[in-house]
Design a protein around this motif. Structure first.
Motif, mmCIF file in Angstrom:
data_model
loop_
_atom_site.group_PDB
_atom_site.id
_atom_site.type_symbol
_atom_site.label_atom_id
_atom_site.label_comp_id
_atom_site.label_asym_id
_atom_site.label_seq_id
_atom_site.Cartn_x
_atom_site.Cartn_y
_atom_site.Cartn_z
ATOM 1 N N ILE A 102 14.477 10.542 -8.693
ATOM 2 C CA ILE A 102 13.212 9.867 -8.386
ATOM 3 C C ILE A 102 12.352 10.745 -7.488
ATOM 4 C CG2 ILE A 102 12.168 7.869 -7.231
ATOM 5 C CD1 ILE A 102 14.637 6.251 -8.116
ATOM 6 N N THR A 103 12.950 11.301 -6.436
ATOM 7 C CA THR A 103 12.222 12.170 -5.516
ATOM 8 C C THR A 103 11.786 13.454 -6.200
ATOM 9 O OG1 THR A 103 13.493 11.287 -3.658
ATOM 10 C CG2 THR A 103 12.344 13.364 -3.309
ATOM 11 N N LEU A 104 12.671 14.070 -6.956
ATOM 12 C CA LEU A 104 12.353 15.338 -7.600
ATOM 13 C C LEU A 104 11.246 15.192 -8.634
ATOM 14 C CD1 LEU A 104 15.978 16.732 -8.001
ATOM 15 C CD2 LEU A 104 14.232 17.537 -6.405
ATOM 16 N N ASP A 105 11.272 14.119 -9.412
ATOM 17 C CA ASP A 105 10.206 13.893 -10.388
ATOM 18 C C ASP A 105 8.870 13.644 -9.686
ATOM 19 O OD1 ASP A 105 11.909 14.244 -12.529
ATOM 20 O OD2 ASP A 105 12.295 12.107 -12.810
ATOM 21 N N TYR A 106 8.920 12.894 -8.597
ATOM 22 C CA TYR A 106 7.721 12.614 -7.794
ATOM 23 C C TYR A 106 7.120 13.911 -7.240
ATOM 24 C CZ TYR A 106 5.515 11.439 -3.243
ATOM 25 O OH TYR A 106 4.700 11.365 -2.141
ATOM 26 N N LEU A 107 7.943 14.772 -6.672
ATOM 27 C CA LEU A 107 7.453 16.015 -6.093
ATOM 28 C C LEU A 107 7.023 17.014 -7.165
ATOM 29 C CD1 LEU A 107 9.966 16.525 -3.141
ATOM 30 C CD2 LEU A 107 7.556 15.858 -3.012
ATOM 31 N N THR A 108 7.701 17.021 -8.287
ATOM 32 C CA THR A 108 7.301 17.923 -9.374
ATOM 33 C C THR A 108 5.883 17.634 -9.823
ATOM 34 O OG1 THR A 108 9.587 18.210 -10.152
ATOM 35 C CG2 THR A 108 7.829 18.663 -11.735
ATOM 36 N N THR A 109 5.539 16.367 -9.897
ATOM 37 C CA THR A 109 4.175 15.988 -10.262
ATOM 38 C C THR A 109 3.172 16.489 -9.229
ATOM 39 O OG1 THR A 109 4.943 14.015 -11.433
ATOM 40 C CG2 THR A 109 2.648 14.033 -10.736
ATOM 41 N N ILE A 110 3.503 16.341 -7.944
ATOM 42 C CA ILE A 110 2.622 16.818 -6.870
ATOM 43 C C ILE A 110 2.467 18.334 -6.935
ATOM 44 C CG2 ILE A 110 2.438 17.102 -4.367
ATOM 45 C CD1 ILE A 110 3.679 14.339 -4.057
ATOM 46 N N PHE A 111 3.561 19.040 -7.152
ATOM 47 C CA PHE A 111 3.502 20.502 -7.193
ATOM 48 C C PHE A 111 2.713 20.992 -8.411
ATOM 49 C CE2 PHE A 111 7.791 20.701 -4.770
ATOM 50 C CZ PHE A 111 7.121 20.453 -3.579
ATOM 51 N N GLU A 112 2.897 20.352 -9.534
ATOM 52 C CA GLU A 112 2.161 20.780 -10.733
ATOM 53 C C GLU A 112 0.658 20.629 -10.501
ATOM 54 O OE1 GLU A 112 2.308 20.278 -15.583
ATOM 55 O OE2 GLU A 112 3.163 18.699 -14.319
ATOM 56 N N GLU A 113 0.286 19.535 -9.879
ATOM 57 C CA GLU A 113 -1.138 19.335 -9.573
ATOM 58 C C GLU A 113 -1.613 20.316 -8.513
ATOM 59 O OE1 GLU A 113 -4.075 15.926 -7.633
ATOM 60 O OE2 GLU A 113 -2.146 15.344 -8.497
ATOM 61 N N GLY A 114 -0.777 20.552 -7.467
ATOM 62 C CA GLY A 114 -1.178 21.428 -6.375
ATOM 63 C C GLY A 114 -1.332 22.874 -6.784
ATOM 64 N N PHE A 115 -0.435 23.358 -7.634
ATOM 65 C CA PHE A 115 -0.491 24.741 -8.067
ATOM 66 C C PHE A 115 -1.459 24.959 -9.236
ATOM 67 C CE2 PHE A 115 3.713 24.998 -5.979
ATOM 68 C CZ PHE A 115 3.562 26.182 -5.263
ATOM 69 N N LEU A 116 -1.483 23.986 -10.140
ATOM 70 C CA LEU A 116 -2.190 24.187 -11.413
ATOM 71 C C LEU A 116 -3.380 23.245 -11.614
ATOM 72 C CD1 LEU A 116 0.987 24.609 -13.658
ATOM 73 C CD2 LEU A 116 -0.457 26.435 -12.689
ATOM 74 N N GLY A 117 -3.554 22.307 -10.702
ATOM 75 C CA GLY A 117 -4.666 21.378 -10.826
ATOM 76 C C GLY A 117 -4.512 20.356 -11.923
ATOM 77 N N LYS A 118 -3.259 20.099 -12.320
ATOM 78 C CA LYS A 118 -2.996 19.133 -13.384
ATOM 79 C C LYS A 118 -2.656 17.789 -12.806
ATOM 80 C CE LYS A 118 -1.409 22.435 -16.838
ATOM 81 N NZ LYS A 118 -0.334 22.792 -17.803
ATOM 82 N N LYS A 119 -3.393 16.779 -13.185
ATOM 83 C CA LYS A 119 -3.100 15.426 -12.728
ATOM 84 C C LYS A 119 -2.363 14.673 -13.818
ATOM 85 C CE LYS A 119 -6.895 14.884 -9.461
ATOM 86 N NZ LYS A 119 -8.026 14.030 -9.003
#
Length: 329
Positions: free
Chosen positions: A311-328
């Protein structure tokens, strides 16, 4: 002329035929119904006394790090003093968890009605009538816990974050589900890592900083939650030399505010939420860090980032993808 004797003989013969027919009917009915009843009884008895082990076994033997232990095949009252998020992610039914898990915003809606417990108070755990207890090998009162219910302990760090999830899957009889998630996670994060490197270069680096309630600063290695497993292990991003030197081995390293720039990568993941003011964000030291100037800061909530479960890893992966790549998402 009417023959009375002949008439009586005829009547007697008819009566004998009727009695014989009734007797045969009764015999046939007994023959047709009794075997069915016996077959039904035998079937029920067989189901009761010799059930298929894989369907009706109430316990299984789990190979724990301390040796084999008999546990419920499908536990329904789990006290998770350790690995609670891993249990929750697999749909395990928890009745008691540690205080830190209860305070994690990612699990608030999943812990309604669950009691906060501690190994320091075994009586509170006993009151919950658990059928399985999960604890850390470092915890106290383990012998008392073992008297309450089967108790499985894990040594923190003995398994990596994916192995730990699969091990909890074995414990809950959900190993295949755990493996499927791990395979999917590795594929997704590897793809994101490749895309980040394609955008910023193969050697793009990232640091993970945290500030606590006393305004102490920390930098993390590659296995201390806060998304470090995702960034360094799964995505394969680079760790700054100073971070590798001081934090990789022990897992984290305490810093002063003045030396933060020495540990800063091209990107900074900043774990916030514990400090009451975060005054350092206005400091000259902080604002002169290149990653800050380039607005390459990804903020995460400390309370929601202190585990390495799905749950935590999926949550953070989404944040990182948006933070690095601008993908929401």
């Amino acid at each position: 002329m009417f023959n009375k004797q002949h008439y009586l003989i005829t009547v007697l013969l008819l009566l004998m035929l009727i009695v014989s027919a009734c007797g045969n009917a009764s015999t046939n009915q007994s023959t047709n119904t009794a075997p069915d009843a016996t077959s039904s009884d035998d079937t029920n008895q067989s189901a009761t006394t010799s059930p298929p082990a894989e369907e009706n076994a109430s316990t299984i033997t789990y190979q724990s790090e301390n040796g084999p232990i008999e546990i419920p095949a499908n536990p329904t009252r789990i006290v998770a003093l350790a690995s609670a998020p891993n249990v929750i992610s697999l749909g395990g039914t928890v009745v008691g968890v540690d205080e830190w898990t209860m305070g994690n915003p990612l699990f608030t809606d999943k812990l309604d009605g669950v009691t906060v417990v501690s190994e320091a108070n075994p009586e509170s755990i006993m009151d919950l009538n658990p059928d399985l207890i999960i604890a850390g090998a470092h915890m106290s009162n383990l012998e008392q816990l073992e008297k309450i219910a089967p108790t499985v302990v894990y040594t923190w760090g003995k398994l990596d974050y994916l192995e730990q999830q699969i091990e909890i899957g074995k414990l809950l009889n959900k190993e295949e589900e755990a493996k499927a998630w791990a395979d999917s996670f590795k594929q997704r994060t590897e793809a994101i890592g490749k895309e980040i490197k394609a955008n910023y270069g193969d050697n793009v680096s990232v640091s993970v900083f945290e500030v606590d309630a006393q305004n102490n600063f920390y930098v993390f290695g590659n296995n201390w939650a806060r998304g470090t497993e995702i960034l360094y292990q799964a995505m394969g991003l680079a760790m700054p030399e100073k971070v590798e030197q001081d934090a990789l081995g022990p897992g984290y390293y305490t810093l002063s505010q003045e030396v933060l720039p020495e540990y800063a990568g091209d990107f900074i993941v900043l774990s916030l939420g514990l400090s009451p003011n975060n005054e350092f964000l206005n400091s000259e030291v902080w604002n002169n860090i290149p990653a800050v100037k380039n607005k390459q800061i990804i903020e995460i909530d400390t309370r929601a980032s202190s585990y390495s479960d799905p749950i935590t890893l999926d949550y953070l992966t989404t944040i990182f993808e948006e933070g690095f790549l601008g993908k929401k998402k």
